[in-house]
Every structure is written in C-alpha cells, then in structure tokens.
Design a protein around this motif. Structure first.
Motif, PDB file in Angstrom:
ATOM      1  N   THR A 106       0.834  -1.197   0.000  1.00 13.22           N
ATOM      2  CA  THR A 106       0.000   0.000   0.000  1.00 13.22           C
ATOM      3  C   THR A 106       0.871   1.251   0.000  1.00 13.22           C
ATOM      4  OG1 THR A 106      -0.108   0.180   2.403  1.00 13.22           O
ATOM      5  CG2 THR A 106      -1.789  -1.179   1.337  1.00 13.22           C
ATOM      6  N   CYS A 107       0.216   2.346  -0.368  1.00  6.76           N
ATOM      7  CA  CYS A 107       0.864   3.650  -0.353  1.00  6.76           C
ATOM      8  C   CYS A 107       1.522   3.889   1.014  1.00  6.76           C
ATOM      9  CB  CYS A 107      -0.198   4.702  -0.667  1.00  6.76           C
ATOM     10  SG  CYS A 107       0.366   6.394  -0.643  1.00  6.76           S
ATOM     11  N   LYS A 108       0.778   3.616   2.083  1.00  8.86           N
ATOM     12  CA  LYS A 108       1.291   3.816   3.446  1.00  8.86           C
ATOM     13  C   LYS A 108       2.534   2.984   3.707  1.00  8.86           C
ATOM     14  CE  LYS A 108      -2.590   5.200   6.301  1.00  8.86           C
ATOM     15  NZ  LYS A 108      -3.792   4.654   6.917  1.00  8.86           N
ATOM     16  N   GLY A 110       3.916   6.516   2.056  1.00 11.13           N
ATOM     17  CA  GLY A 110       2.895   7.464   1.615  1.00 11.13           C
ATOM     18  C   GLY A 110       1.857   7.712   2.689  1.00 11.13           C
ATOM     19  N   ALA A 111       0.633   8.007   2.253  1.00  7.84           N
ATOM     20  CA  ALA A 111      -0.354   8.473   3.221  1.00  7.84           C
ATOM     21  C   ALA A 111      -1.742   7.864   3.050  1.00  7.84           C
ATOM     22  CB  ALA A 111      -0.459   9.993   3.132  1.00  7.84           C
ATOM     23  N   CYS A 112      -1.927   6.919   2.135  1.00  5.58           N
ATOM     24  CA  CYS A 112      -3.260   6.339   1.985  1.00  5.58           C
ATOM     25  C   CYS A 112      -3.165   4.822   1.816  1.00  5.58           C
ATOM     26  CB  CYS A 112      -4.016   6.984   0.816  1.00  5.58           C
ATOM     27  SG  CYS A 112      -3.389   6.518  -0.796  1.00  5.58           S
ATOM     28  N   ASP A 113      -4.311   4.205   1.643  1.00  9.35           N
ATOM     29  CA  ASP A 113      -4.340   2.741   1.576  1.00  9.35           C
ATOM     30  C   ASP A 113      -4.408   2.210   0.149  1.00  9.35           C
ATOM     31  OD1 ASP A 113      -4.202   2.206   4.343  1.00  9.35           O
ATOM     32  OD2 ASP A 113      -6.282   2.839   4.551  1.00  9.35           O
ATOM     33  N   GLU A 123       5.005   7.754  -8.674  1.00 10.71           N
ATOM     34  CA  GLU A 123       4.065   8.319  -9.655  1.00 10.71           C
ATOM     35  C   GLU A 123       2.771   8.758  -8.954  1.00 10.71           C
ATOM     36  OE1 GLU A 123       2.907   9.970 -12.783  1.00 10.71           O
ATOM     37  OE2 GLU A 123       4.892   9.044 -12.771  1.00 10.71           O
ATOM     38  N   HIS A 124       2.256   7.888  -8.106  1.00 10.14           N
ATOM     39  CA  HIS A 124       1.044   8.181  -7.336  1.00 10.14           C
ATOM     40  C   HIS A 124       1.280   9.385  -6.420  1.00 10.14           C
ATOM     41  CE1 HIS A 124      -2.254   7.679  -4.509  1.00 10.14           C
ATOM     42  NE2 HIS A 124      -1.381   7.531  -3.535  1.00 10.14           N
ATOM     43  N   GLY A 125       2.440   9.416  -5.765  1.00  6.22           N
ATOM     44  CA  GLY A 125       2.781  10.525  -4.873  1.00  6.22           C
ATOM     45  C   GLY A 125       2.779  11.849  -5.617  1.00  6.22           C
ATOM     46  N   ASN A 164      -2.028  15.236   3.164  1.00  8.52           N
ATOM     47  CA  ASN A 164      -1.361  14.092   3.789  1.00  8.52           C
ATOM     48  C   ASN A 164      -0.197  13.591   2.939  1.00  8.52           C
ATOM     49  OD1 ASN A 164      -3.084  14.114   5.966  1.00  8.52           O
ATOM     50  ND2 ASN A 164      -4.563  12.762   4.978  1.00  8.52           N
ATOM     51  N   HIS A 165      -0.390  13.577   1.622  1.00  3.91           N
ATOM     52  CA  HIS A 165       0.675  13.111   0.740  1.00  3.91           C
ATOM     53  C   HIS A 165       1.806  14.134   0.664  1.00  3.91           C
ATOM     54  CE1 HIS A 165      -2.327  10.177  -0.451  1.00  3.91           C
ATOM     55  NE2 HIS A 165      -1.349   9.461  -0.930  1.00  3.91           N
ATOM     56  N   ILE A 166       1.450  15.407   0.703  1.00  2.00           N
ATOM     57  CA  ILE A 166       2.484  16.446   0.683  1.00  2.00           C
ATOM     58  C   ILE A 166       3.357  16.321   1.921  1.00  2.00           C
ATOM     59  CG2 ILE A 166       2.879  18.943   0.836  1.00  2.00           C
ATOM     60  CD1 ILE A 166       0.362  19.247  -0.969  1.00  2.00           C
TER      61      ILE A 166
HETATM   62 ZN   LIG Z   1      -1.421   7.482  -1.448  1.00  6.61          ZN
END
Ligand SMILES: [Zn+2]
Length: 83
Positions: free
Chosen positions: A10-12, A16-19, A36-38, A48-50
């Motif tokens: 997952t992103c986390k 990162g900051a999400c699922d 890329e997602h970030g 949250n991502h920033i």
């Molecule tokens: Zn994310």
C-alpha cells in the motif's frame, strides 16, 4: 516462479499516506508506481501526501538513512507472499 509473481503494497507501506494498493513484480517497479502516485496526489494538493513527501525529502538528504529505508522496504517486499 523466479520472482515473476505480483506482490501488493500500500501507499502507506511505501512511506505514503493512503491505503491505495500497488501491484508490481519487483520492488523497483513498486517504488516507481508509488512515486508516480505521490506526484499525482501532490499535484492535487493532498495535504497528507504532501506531508509524507516532505518527510521523504528529509530522508533523501541523508543517503545512509535513505539506503537503510530502501533496503528495509525491499526486504518487506520480498517477505510478502505472492498474489
Ligand atoms: Zn497514497
């Protein structure tokens, strides 16, 4: 076989900051998807991502810490069961 199976992280799990889940055959591919997602979330102005990206930037200033983080995540990736 031979590392050809897909794995999910997952992103986390990737700093990162999400699922959101990424599926990839290799950790490098996984890291690319997450980057890329970030960037996309950054463009959208997701706070949250920033924040997560700023934390990563701090890490990038210290190559040793960055390598350690990267190796740790790679091991985590290798330890996940194939999908
Ligand atoms: Zn994310």
């Amino acid at each position: 076989m031979g590392g050809k199976n897909m794995k999910a992280m997952t992103c986390k799990q990737l700093g990162g900051a999400c699922d959101k889940e990424f599926h990839a055959h290799t950790f490098d591919e996984m890291a690319e998807l997450s980057k890329e997602h970030g960037r996309e979330m950054f463009r959208k102005g997701d706070e949250n991502h920033i924040k997560a990206m700023n934390d990563m930037k701090e890490l990038l200033k210290n190559p040793d810490a960055m390598n350690e983080w990267f190796e740790g995540k790679k091991k985590e990736f290798d330890a996940f069961p194939d999908l």
